[in-house]
Design an enzyme around this catalytic site. Structure first.
Site, PDB file in Angstrom:
ATOM      1  CD  GLU A 330      -2.601   0.829   1.846  1.00 51.51           C
ATOM      2  OE1 GLU A 330      -4.598   1.604   2.025  1.00 51.51           O
ATOM      3  OE2 GLU A 330      -2.097   0.209   3.387  1.00 51.51           O
ATOM      4  CG  HIS A 359       7.846 -29.292   2.810  1.00 49.85           C
ATOM      5  ND1 HIS A 359       9.019 -30.124   2.586  1.00 49.85           N
ATOM      6  CD2 HIS A 359       8.373 -28.854   4.431  1.00 49.85           C
ATOM      7  CE1 HIS A 359       9.503 -30.682   3.533  1.00 49.85           C
ATOM      8  NE2 HIS A 359       9.387 -29.752   4.626  1.00 49.85           N
ATOM      9  CE  LYS A 461     -11.226   2.640   1.968  1.00 52.33           C
ATOM     10  NZ  LYS A 461     -10.941   3.100   3.054  1.00 52.33           N
TER      11      LYS A 461
END
Length: 532
Positions: A330, A359, A461
């Site tokens: 961000e 792994h 938003k």
């Protein structure tokens, strides 16, 4: 630049590189090792002038300059752990008072001196927060809570109704003795508001009393703060105007959960302050955050061309890679630089924990596309209550896996940074966070972007709000009960697209809200929708 052969004739050369490119803090017991990055002393000398400007910019930020120009806000998270640096006496006093209040609130609630309206002790915490207001608290809980210490935490950190249902079911009757903390800086963010309303509805349905169980963490005089005052909530804590969500962990956002699990929040703040002091040094080679930022810059050619793979080799730090995703991505993921040029900067962050997850993806890291650098994080001190069984020590295996993976990556020409801590506790967590916060700030200055605004988040938003508005108008069109195709709905609306209408109808018909669909879902143009 290629690596020397660490196990052959160049071993002495590598030892010298290690000595030249390692930093250590004696009191914190923390090492930073960048010797396995494609960086050398000549690179650092060449970068020093750029860092001089970055150091000056960070000094201006800490002195109170407006660093978030979009919102005309100061950026003061460094003041939270060193109030004496704040630019005015009222701010210094406010910070200190909030820490005192948070610490006392935690002690009183855990100690049973603060009780529910019915007189019972609090048993649980439901934490409602999004982004940094959820990730920071989760990191505090995962990293610092010991078994049987403080209160158990539950989280609403999304607006997933299934997730909410699961958490509420887990709490069940204990909702009547649950402290509910809602975190929203502005007080108007939709996600925490929705979570708060759901929690309130269920709590009151179960016989709880909201006002006596609710706490707000928000800016003074925000919409949420006004509601909490008006309704007489149990308490309110300030989320300062000059603190961004991704750097809020040393504010009430992180300190309150720390206090509610009985952790030493003063030590947490002290560790961050110690690292802040260490990272103010203006000699690049003696500043760990600058060394880290320089390594990022050189690895990605100043363009973010390599991802950051975070591999902490302790379960307590499993959430840390997710925390860094927001802090780094961000802050650094920006389309424009400070001069208005399109640069599309950023560093992608992913990872989980070792040795489990080595792994999962070390095969690709070792042999696949070379588009990353790894960041290993280790703690030397093992738990004392895990015995040696048949001459086997789990901690030895964990250390062996780390060193083996690090060596395997190096042999494949892959780059890595290593952060080592003698022990892990609240103070070292604070220091670790302080290290990455400063590295992000310095790197942002080095590539000439504003690390303290988030225009992309704001755009998301606004787009979400537009979708919700479109949905309400789609529902209004279908209220007459007539059957319509996607195109007919879109034409009735007068805007939107067929695809956006189809997505909305798929959602509406997926729930029991009275909408029906006829046709072949794999051929959206054939579908017809109606209500009733």
């Amino acid at each position: 630049m290629s690596f020397p052969d660490f196990n052959g004739s160049d071993a002495q050369v590598q030892w010298q590189r290690f000595c030249d490119l390692i930093w250590y803090h004696d009191d914190l017991g923390i090492w930073l090792d960048v010797s396995r990055m494609h960086v050398n002393t000549s690179h650092l000398e060449a970068l020093q002038p750029g860092f001089e400007k970055a150091f000056a910019a960070m000094q201006d930020l800490e002195s109170g300059s407006v660093a978030n120009a979009d919102e005309q806000r100061q950026v003061g998270h460094y003041w939270l752990r060193a109030p004496q640096l704040a630019p005015s006496e009222p701010v210094r006093e406010h910070i200190s008072q909030e820490v005192d209040r948070i610490e006392q609130f935690g002690k009183d609630l855990i100690g049973g001196r603060i009780r529910t309206p019915s007189g019972e002790a609090f048993t649980d915490v439901l934490w409602i927060g999004i982004g940094g207001s959820g990730l920071g608290p989760k990191l505090m809980i995962e990293a610092l809570q010991n078994s049987g210490q403080g209160l158990p935490f539950h989280f609403f950190d999304n607006v997933d109704p299934n997730g909410m249902s699961t958490v509420l079911a887990q709490l069940g009757e204990t909702l009547k003795t649950t402290l509910v903390v809602t975190v929203s800086k502005s007080g108007g963010t939709p996600e925490p508001h929705l979570g708060m309303e759901q929690a309130r509805h269920r709590l009151e349905a179960n016989g709880g009393q909201w006002a006596g169980q609710a706490v707000a963490v928000t800016m003074l005089d925000s919409k949420l703060d006004q509601q909490a005052q008006r309704e007489g909530w149990l308490d309110r804590f300030d989320m300062f105007d000059w603190v961004g969500g991704r750097t809020s962990i040393t504010s009430a956002v992180g300190l309150l959960p720390g206090a509610l699990i009985g952790s030493d929040i003063r030590s947490f703040l002290a560790g961050a302050a110690q690292m802040d002091e260490a990272t103010r040094v203006t000699d690049l080679r003696r500043n760990p955050a600058a060394l880290m930022a320089a390594s990022w810059f050189l690895a990605g050619e100043g363009k973010g061309r390599r991802d950051m793979v975070v591999l902490p080799y302790r379960d307590r730090l499993e959430v840390f890679s997710r925390y860094l995703q927001q802090l780094v991505m961000e802050s650094l993921g920006k389309r424009l630089d400070r001069d208005g040029n399109t640069v599309n900067q950023g560093i992608a962050v992913y990872g989980n924990k070792g040795s489990t997850d080595q792994h999962a993806y070390v095969q690709q890291l070792r042999d696949g596309v070379d588009n990353f650098f790894a960041t290993f994080i280790e703690v030397l001190q093992d738990a004392g209550d895990i015995p040696v069984i048949q001459s086997e020590r789990p901690g030895d295996f964990l250390d062996g896996f780390l060193q083996g993976t690090r060596s395997a990556l190096t042999e494949g020409g892959r780059q890595s940074i290593s952060i080592s801590m003698r022990r892990f506790d609240a103070r070292r967590l604070g220091a670790l966070i302080g290290l990455f916060e400063r590295a992000v700030g310095l790197y942002g200055e080095l590539i000439n972007i504003n690390a303290y605004h988030q225009p992309g988040v704001e755009a998301g938003k606004k787009a979400a709000a537009a979708v919700l508005d479109l949905q309400s108008r789609v529902e209004a069109v279908l209220n007459d009960g007539a059957s319509r195709s996607v195109s007919e709905i879109r034409q009735a609306l007068g805007d939107g697209t067929d695809e956006s209408v189809f997505w909305i109808m798929r959602h509406l018909t997926g729930n029991e809200r009275g909408y029906s669909a006829v046709g072949d879902w794999s051929s959206p143009a054939t579908m017809r929708f109606s209500k009733g």
